[in-house]
Motif scaffolding. Structure first.
Motif, PDB file in Angstrom:
ATOM      1  N   SER A 184      16.845  17.503 -14.277  1.00 36.17           N
ATOM      2  CA  SER A 184      15.495  17.667 -14.065  1.00 36.17           C
ATOM      3  C   SER A 184      15.104  18.882 -14.717  1.00 36.17           C
ATOM      4  CB  SER A 184      15.125  17.723 -12.621  1.00 36.17           C
ATOM      5  OG  SER A 184      16.041  18.919 -12.018  1.00 36.17           O
ATOM      6  N   GLN A 238      13.538  15.080  -7.180  1.00 30.71           N
ATOM      7  CA  GLN A 238      14.145  14.648  -8.361  1.00 30.71           C
ATOM      8  C   GLN A 238      15.801  14.754  -8.414  1.00 30.71           C
ATOM      9  OE1 GLN A 238      12.230  16.917 -11.384  1.00 30.71           O
ATOM     10  NE2 GLN A 238      10.258  16.230 -10.766  1.00 30.71           N
ATOM     11  N   ASP A 239      16.268  15.181  -7.075  1.00 30.90           N
ATOM     12  CA  ASP A 239      17.727  15.466  -7.014  1.00 30.90           C
ATOM     13  C   ASP A 239      18.305  14.195  -6.395  1.00 30.90           C
ATOM     14  OD1 ASP A 239      20.157  16.211  -6.705  1.00 30.90           O
ATOM     15  OD2 ASP A 239      19.933  17.758  -5.370  1.00 30.90           O
ATOM     16  N   GLY A 260      14.132  19.739  -8.417  1.00 30.26           N
ATOM     17  CA  GLY A 260      15.422  18.819  -8.625  1.00 30.26           C
ATOM     18  C   GLY A 260      16.642  19.708  -7.755  1.00 30.26           C
TER      19      GLY A 260
END
Length: 290
Positions: A184, A238-239, A260
């Motif tokens: 990210s 986003q992780d 992220g």
């Protein structure tokens, strides 16, 4: 020797009425990584940031394994005279927080004790907890690998440890932040992290990486689910890897938007808000149990 730590006293609340927040950073970091979050929550809760072994002002302190790292953390809590506390850990710090919580549950110590764990002998490094653990907040921490995946992970960690030991640290970091878990990040964010982390000692990082390798970590999820204290999980939307890990459990989960793997660095205000909400939930549960 206690680990290096810094304290930030609560501005409003009576110190004895609220738990102290103890922040544990990730690999390559230090206690200052939490500063923006601490600035946002310290008016309401006393905070302590810790430099883990091999990092920051604790860079010359070495440990051999999770048990010894936990013993160092307990010694630090004792030196600070911390009573009730909530551990907030990121990545490596989250894994150490899990281990600490599970060991503390086994110890079931009174609030004023700090003694060697007699189950395995004092040399094991597992030290009974100091103070009273009131909860843990985990950001992007792994619960542990199945036995079938540990050899490959150990080989991977040995490879990285060799690079951090033998190469200029900037060179190793340039590749470290290309790993999928950091996908990210944009170019400028990667360059900023490389510059920020270049003050680490490669040998110290390598030692801590191997001492606390995921290949050596016990599988902690089942023990976490049996804890008598609240366990909350944070991760960036986003992780993908750690969001998937967390959603496969029954743990309370907060997803930080537009973030992220390193959510507290990317969205510190959102993480601080989430931590305050979690702490309010912990206080409500404690009030109902009183």
């Amino acid at each position: 020797m206690p680990l290096y730590s810094e304290t930030f006293q609560a501005g409003g609340a009576e110190p004895s009425a609220t738990p102290t927040l103890v922040f544990l950073h990730g690999l390559l970091g230090n206690g200052r990584d939490w500063r923006q979050v601490v600035d946002a929550v310290s008016p309401f809760y006393s905070c302590v940031t810790v430099d883990l072994p091999g990092h920051g002002h604790s860079r010359f302190i070495q440990v051999a394994d999770f048990a010894k790292a936990n013993a160092q953390l307990n010694e630090t809590l004792a030196a600070r005279g911390i009573g009730r506390y909530v551990l907030v850990g990121y990545s490596l710090g989250a894994r150490l927080a899990m281990y600490h919580a599970c060991q503390s549950q086994l110890a079931m110590c009174p609030s004023d004790s700090l003694v060697a764990d007699s189950r395995d002998g004092a040399e094991s490094g597992d030290v009974k907890c100091h103070g009273q653990l009131a909860g843990i907040i985990l950001e992007g921490g792994h619960f542990g690998l199945p036995e079938s995946e540990r050899a490959a992970r150990w080989h991977n960690d040995q490879r990285w440890a060799k690079r951090f030991t033998q190469e200029p640290i900037e060179q190793a970091l340039a590749d470290w932040y290309q790993q999928p878990v950091f996908s990210s990040l944009n170019h400028d964010q990667r360059q900023s992290l490389i510059a920020k982390r270049s003050d680490n000692l490669g040998l110290a990082v390598a030692h801590m990486m191997l001492a606390t390798s995921l290949a050596k970590q016990p599988q902690l999820l089942s023990d976490l689910m049996r804890l008598s204290v609240p366990v909350h999980y944070l991760c960036g939307e986003q992780d993908d890897k750690f969001r998937q890990l967390a959603t496969q459990t029954a743990l309370s989960l907060t997803v930080i938007q537009q973030a992220g793997h390193n959510a507290h660095a990317e969205q510190p205000d959102s993480v601080a808000t989430a931590i305050r909400q979690i702490l309010n939930q912990i206080r409500q549960v404690e009030g109902n149990d009183a």
